[in-house]
Design a protein around this motif. Structure first.
Motif, PDB file in Angstrom:
ATOM      1  N   ALA A 135       0.841  -1.210   0.000  1.00 17.40           N
ATOM      2  CA  ALA A 135       0.000   0.000   0.000  1.00 17.40           C
ATOM      3  C   ALA A 135       0.871   1.253   0.000  1.00 17.40           C
ATOM      4  CB  ALA A 135      -0.927  -0.013   1.210  1.00 17.40           C
ATOM      5  N   LEU A 136       1.930   1.218   0.809  1.00 21.51           N
ATOM      6  CA  LEU A 136       2.826   2.383   0.904  1.00 21.51           C
ATOM      7  C   LEU A 136       3.540   2.622  -0.422  1.00 21.51           C
ATOM      8  CD1 LEU A 136       4.245   4.544   2.697  1.00 21.51           C
ATOM      9  CD2 LEU A 136       5.945   2.790   3.265  1.00 21.51           C
ATOM     10  N   LEU A 137       4.120   1.570  -0.982  1.00 21.35           N
ATOM     11  CA  LEU A 137       4.925   1.754  -2.197  1.00 21.35           C
ATOM     12  C   LEU A 137       4.039   2.029  -3.416  1.00 21.35           C
ATOM     13  CD1 LEU A 137       7.803  -0.832  -1.643  1.00 21.35           C
ATOM     14  CD2 LEU A 137       7.721   1.612  -1.089  1.00 21.35           C
ATOM     15  N   ASP A 138       2.847   1.422  -3.461  1.00 23.49           N
ATOM     16  CA  ASP A 138       1.917   1.727  -4.561  1.00 23.49           C
ATOM     17  C   ASP A 138       1.455   3.181  -4.478  1.00 23.49           C
ATOM     18  OD1 ASP A 138       2.177  -0.827  -5.460  1.00 23.49           O
ATOM     19  OD2 ASP A 138       0.170  -1.506  -4.871  1.00 23.49           O
ATOM     20  N   THR A 139       1.167   3.634  -3.258  1.00 27.66           N
ATOM     21  CA  THR A 139       0.750   5.026  -3.064  1.00 27.66           C
ATOM     22  C   THR A 139       1.868   5.981  -3.463  1.00 27.66           C
ATOM     23  OG1 THR A 139      -0.680   4.353  -1.254  1.00 27.66           O
ATOM     24  CG2 THR A 139      -0.113   6.688  -1.361  1.00 27.66           C
ATOM     25  N   ALA A 140       3.098   5.606  -3.135  1.00 31.57           N
ATOM     26  CA  ALA A 140       4.246   6.477  -3.402  1.00 31.57           C
ATOM     27  C   ALA A 140       4.401   6.751  -4.902  1.00 31.57           C
ATOM     28  CB  ALA A 140       5.522   5.853  -2.836  1.00 31.57           C
ATOM     29  N   ARG A 141       3.918   5.812  -5.724  1.00 30.36           N
ATOM     30  CA  ARG A 141       4.075   6.000  -7.171  1.00 30.36           C
ATOM     31  C   ARG A 141       3.224   7.154  -7.692  1.00 30.36           C
ATOM     32  NH1 ARG A 141       2.516   1.054  -9.936  1.00 30.36           N
ATOM     33  NH2 ARG A 141       2.379  -0.225  -8.081  1.00 30.36           N
ATOM     34  N   SER A 142       2.145   7.492  -6.959  1.00 28.07           N
ATOM     35  CA  SER A 142       1.238   8.542  -7.457  1.00 28.07           C
ATOM     36  C   SER A 142       1.064   9.677  -6.454  1.00 28.07           C
ATOM     37  CB  SER A 142      -0.124   7.916  -7.764  1.00 28.07           C
ATOM     38  OG  SER A 142      -0.628   7.306  -6.603  1.00 28.07           O
ATOM     39  N   THR A 143       2.010   9.799  -5.512  1.00 31.89           N
ATOM     40  CA  THR A 143       1.875  10.802  -4.464  1.00 31.89           C
ATOM     41  C   THR A 143       3.134  11.650  -4.405  1.00 31.89           C
ATOM     42  OG1 THR A 143       0.584   9.228  -3.180  1.00 31.89           O
ATOM     43  CG2 THR A 143       1.461  11.088  -1.960  1.00 31.89           C
ATOM     44  N   PRO A 144       2.994  12.986  -4.287  1.00 32.71           N
ATOM     45  CA  PRO A 144       4.210  13.793  -4.168  1.00 32.71           C
ATOM     46  C   PRO A 144       4.952  13.468  -2.862  1.00 32.71           C
ATOM     47  CG  PRO A 144       2.216  15.163  -4.049  1.00 32.71           C
ATOM     48  CD  PRO A 144       1.761  13.767  -4.269  1.00 32.71           C
ATOM     49  N   VAL A 145       6.272  13.584  -2.932  1.00 34.74           N
ATOM     50  CA  VAL A 145       7.096  13.321  -1.749  1.00 34.74           C
ATOM     51  C   VAL A 145       7.087  14.559  -0.860  1.00 34.74           C
ATOM     52  CG1 VAL A 145       9.443  12.808  -0.964  1.00 34.74           C
ATOM     53  CG2 VAL A 145       8.541  11.688  -3.022  1.00 34.74           C
ATOM     54  N   ASN A 146       6.651  14.402   0.382  1.00 31.28           N
ATOM     55  CA  ASN A 146       6.634  15.522   1.319  1.00 31.28           C
ATOM     56  C   ASN A 146       8.072  15.891   1.703  1.00 31.28           C
ATOM     57  OD1 ASN A 146       6.726  16.357   4.397  1.00 31.28           O
ATOM     58  ND2 ASN A 146       4.729  16.981   3.612  1.00 31.28           N
ATOM     59  N   ARG A 147       8.353  17.190   1.794  1.00 35.09           N
ATOM     60  CA  ARG A 147       9.729  17.653   2.066  1.00 35.09           C
ATOM     61  C   ARG A 147      10.275  17.141   3.400  1.00 35.09           C
ATOM     62  NH1 ARG A 147      11.689  22.628   0.636  1.00 35.09           N
ATOM     63  NH2 ARG A 147      11.582  23.350   2.786  1.00 35.09           N
ATOM     64  N   CYS A 148       9.386  16.952   4.365  1.00 33.22           N
ATOM     65  CA  CYS A 148       9.837  16.513   5.696  1.00 33.22           C
ATOM     66  C   CYS A 148       9.700  15.005   5.894  1.00 33.22           C
ATOM     67  CB  CYS A 148       9.012  17.195   6.785  1.00 33.22           C
ATOM     68  SG  CYS A 148       9.040  18.986   6.706  1.00 33.22           S
ATOM     69  N   HIS A 149       8.628  14.429   5.361  1.00 32.11           N
ATOM     70  CA  HIS A 149       8.241  13.066   5.753  1.00 32.11           C
ATOM     71  C   HIS A 149       8.398  12.026   4.653  1.00 32.11           C
ATOM     72  CE1 HIS A 149       6.562  14.943   9.299  1.00 32.11           C
ATOM     73  NE2 HIS A 149       5.823  15.724   8.551  1.00 32.11           N
ATOM     74  N   GLY A 150       8.838  12.429   3.466  1.00 32.81           N
ATOM     75  CA  GLY A 150       8.818  11.478   2.354  1.00 32.81           C
ATOM     76  C   GLY A 150       7.365  11.184   2.016  1.00 32.81           C
ATOM     77  N   VAL A 151       7.018   9.914   1.861  1.00 32.59           N
ATOM     78  CA  VAL A 151       5.604   9.551   1.683  1.00 32.59           C
ATOM     79  C   VAL A 151       5.169   8.901   2.985  1.00 32.59           C
ATOM     80  CG1 VAL A 151       3.965   8.141   0.397  1.00 32.59           C
ATOM     81  CG2 VAL A 151       5.856   9.283  -0.800  1.00 32.59           C
ATOM     82  N   LYS A 152       4.306   9.604   3.723  1.00 35.71           N
ATOM     83  CA  LYS A 152       3.929   9.129   5.065  1.00 35.71           C
ATOM     84  C   LYS A 152       2.450   8.820   5.114  1.00 35.71           C
ATOM     85  CE  LYS A 152       4.576  10.160   9.984  1.00 35.71           C
ATOM     86  NZ  LYS A 152       5.309  10.996  10.945  1.00 35.71           N
ATOM     87  N   MET A 153       2.126   7.638   5.615  1.00 35.49           N
ATOM     88  CA  MET A 153       0.731   7.220   5.750  1.00 35.49           C
ATOM     89  C   MET A 153       0.476   6.890   7.213  1.00 35.49           C
ATOM     90  SD  MET A 153       0.499   4.855   2.336  1.00 35.49           S
ATOM     91  CE  MET A 153      -1.272   4.912   2.105  1.00 35.49           C
ATOM     92  N   ARG A 154      -0.822   6.888   7.565  1.00 38.95           N
ATOM     93  CA  ARG A 154      -1.147   6.442   8.917  1.00 38.95           C
ATOM     94  C   ARG A 154      -1.986   5.183   8.829  1.00 38.95           C
ATOM     95  NH1 ARG A 154      -6.396   7.517  10.280  1.00 38.95           N
ATOM     96  NH2 ARG A 154      -7.453   9.062   8.994  1.00 38.95           N
ATOM     97  N   TYR A 155      -1.782   4.303   9.784  1.00 39.87           N
ATOM     98  CA  TYR A 155      -2.653   3.131   9.894  1.00 39.87           C
ATOM     99  C   TYR A 155      -4.039   3.627  10.310  1.00 39.87           C
ATOM    100  CZ  TYR A 155       1.442   0.039   9.702  1.00 39.87           C
ATOM    101  OH  TYR A 155       2.571  -0.633   9.322  1.00 39.87           O
ATOM    102  N   GLU A 156      -5.066   2.894   9.839  1.00 39.57           N
ATOM    103  CA  GLU A 156      -6.434   3.356  10.054  1.00 39.57           C
ATOM    104  C   GLU A 156      -7.321   2.258  10.624  1.00 39.57           C
ATOM    105  OE1 GLU A 156      -8.961   5.802   7.012  1.00 39.57           O
ATOM    106  OE2 GLU A 156      -9.586   3.716   6.871  1.00 39.57           O
ATOM    107  N   ASN A 157      -8.212   2.645  11.511  1.00 34.33           N
ATOM    108  CA  ASN A 157      -9.296   1.777  11.963  1.00 34.33           C
ATOM    109  C   ASN A 157     -10.372   1.810  10.878  1.00 34.33           C
ATOM    110  OD1 ASN A 157     -11.664   0.790  13.051  1.00 34.33           O
ATOM    111  ND2 ASN A 157     -11.450   1.860  15.009  1.00 34.33           N
ATOM    112  N   PRO A 158     -10.595   0.694  10.159  1.00 40.43           N
ATOM    113  CA  PRO A 158     -11.520   0.748   9.025  1.00 40.43           C
ATOM    114  C   PRO A 158     -12.972   0.979   9.448  1.00 40.43           C
ATOM    115  CG  PRO A 158     -10.854  -1.518   9.434  1.00 40.43           C
ATOM    116  CD  PRO A 158     -10.032  -0.653  10.352  1.00 40.43           C
ATOM    117  N   ALA A 159     -13.256   0.798  10.722  1.00 39.07           N
ATOM    118  CA  ALA A 159     -14.639   0.996  11.186  1.00 39.07           C
ATOM    119  C   ALA A 159     -14.946   2.455  11.477  1.00 39.07           C
ATOM    120  CB  ALA A 159     -14.897   0.158  12.435  1.00 39.07           C
ATOM    121  N   THR A 160     -13.913   3.276  11.696  1.00 38.92           N
ATOM    122  CA  THR A 160     -14.155   4.661  12.101  1.00 38.92           C
ATOM    123  C   THR A 160     -13.417   5.679  11.239  1.00 38.92           C
ATOM    124  OG1 THR A 160     -12.253   4.666  13.601  1.00 38.92           O
ATOM    125  CG2 THR A 160     -14.379   3.964  14.535  1.00 38.92           C
TER     126      THR A 160
END
Ligand code: GTQ
Length: 351
Positions: free
Chosen positions: A231-256
């Motif tokens: 998910a991270l690497l697939d997202t990175a292909r279509s997401t700009p790289v943040n100057r501070c964080h690179g490509v940063k995602m958060r884990y999510e509770n799918p129910a909320t």
């Protein structure tokens, strides 16, 4: 009112001191002597930046394995103590971290407690943690949630040691004085659910039609590494790289749509090869664990070089700047859900 007024302490004269001493005997104290310490102009974390090298910690953990069993220890863990808070079992003001070892054939007995725990698996060729009737097989890179007050035991039926990073909200829970714990009547809780149950039932985007989230904690107990990495690497292909964080995602509770845990936020970020990040600071002190790659991070005035399975901590509001010499993936955890619930979280880029 200028900032300096909040920073400066009044002079202590002998007459004032004599008065303060008398106040002390009545369990009272002058606010003006401590105001700048307790109403801070900006966060004054007690913790300092620090790094634990996996290659140094692993032999110590194996030595612990020869000195005490998982059964006798209850949990055979080396606590990662912030160097500025020795003896406090804290890596930040609100978080505890440790490295846990379960050797082949061992069981860490079933118990439950009000602090919540997460596991980030560093070494495993099988073996499991059981949470609330479900056995979760541990694989390197898996992020596993043990919600508050759910029974959990750990077992290793493989031929290799299992080692993982524990992060718990213990300091927060103990500050609130809401800590309770008890053993399960049996050493190993009964397994009542099929393997992979929570992910199969709640990890596909389909929920039972009448499902209502019961509490703030994710019904998905394990976020397996292969899915997270993809998910991270697939997202990175279509997401700009943040100057501070690179490509940063958060884990999510799918129910909320919120964080998987009520008190601990978890993140996964990719720093591209030769990434040289801009400095930033955020109010949530953060524990990082390197999953892949090599690089270094400047935290405050210290520079820490890191590689796979190293763990480092960034205190609250301390400038941090990440660099990666090869493509790197960092897992991290902080108390951001608590800060955001209180509308207090802040982050800013510094350059
Ligand atoms: O695995 O239940 O690192 O209860 C500290 C306390 C792990 C656990 C820790 C615990 C556990």
């Amino acid at each position: 009112m200028s900032n300096s007024a909040l920073d400066v302490k009044p002079e202590i004269t002998p007459k004032r001191q004599e008065f303060y001493d008398r106040l002390g005997k009545k369990a009272a104290a002058p606010l003006w002597e401590v105001l700048a310490d307790i109403v801070t102009v900006k966060p004054k974390p007690v913790g300092v930046p620090a790094l634990w090298r996996f290659d140094e910690m692993r032999p110590l953990l194996m030595e612990a394995g020869s000195l005490i069993t998982a059964h006798e220890a209850e949990r055979r863990v080396l606590i990662l103590e912030n160097p500025a808070m020795p003896g406090k079992s804290q890596i930040t003001g609100t978080l505890y971290a440790g490295l846990q070892l379960v050797l082949p054939g061992e069981v860490a007995p079933s118990h439950r407690h009000t602090p919540s725990a997460l596991r980030f698996v560093l070494e495993s060729e099988g073996g499991y943690t059981a949470v609330d009737g479900e056995r979760i097989v541990m694989r390197p890179g898996d992020f596993i949630v043990t919600p508050a007050w759910t029974y959990h035991d750990h077992g290793n039926d493989s031929n290799a040691p299992i080692i993982w990073l524990d992060v718990l909200d213990l300091p927060l829970i103990n500050q609130l004085a809401v800590g309770f714990a008890e053993h399960h009547p049996q050493e190993t809780q009964p397994v009542t659910l099929p393997e992979g149950d929570s992910l199969a039932r709640f990890g596909s985007g389909l929920f039972p039609v009448d499902y209502k989230p019961a509490h703030g904690t994710t019904p998905v107990r394990c976020f397996p590494w292969d899915r997270s990495r993809k998910a991270l690497l697939d997202t990175a292909r279509s997401t700009p790289v943040n100057r501070c964080h690179g490509v940063k995602m958060r884990y999510e509770n799918p129910a909320t749509g919120g964080f998987p845990m009520a008190t601990i936020g978890t993140f996964l970020q990719m720093l591209p090869a030769n990434f040289s990040g801009a400095p930033y600071r955020s109010t949530d002190a953060t524990v990082f664990c390197v999953k892949e790659g090599r690089g270094k991070s400047k935290i405050g005035n210290d520079v820490f070089s890191w590689g796979p399975r190293d763990i480092f901590v960034v205190p609250s509001w301390t400038p941090v700047q990440h660099e990666a010499s090869e493509q790197s993936i960092l897992f991290s955890a902080s108390d951001r859900p608590v800060q955001q619930a209180l509308r207090l979280w802040r982050e800013e880029e510094m350059s």
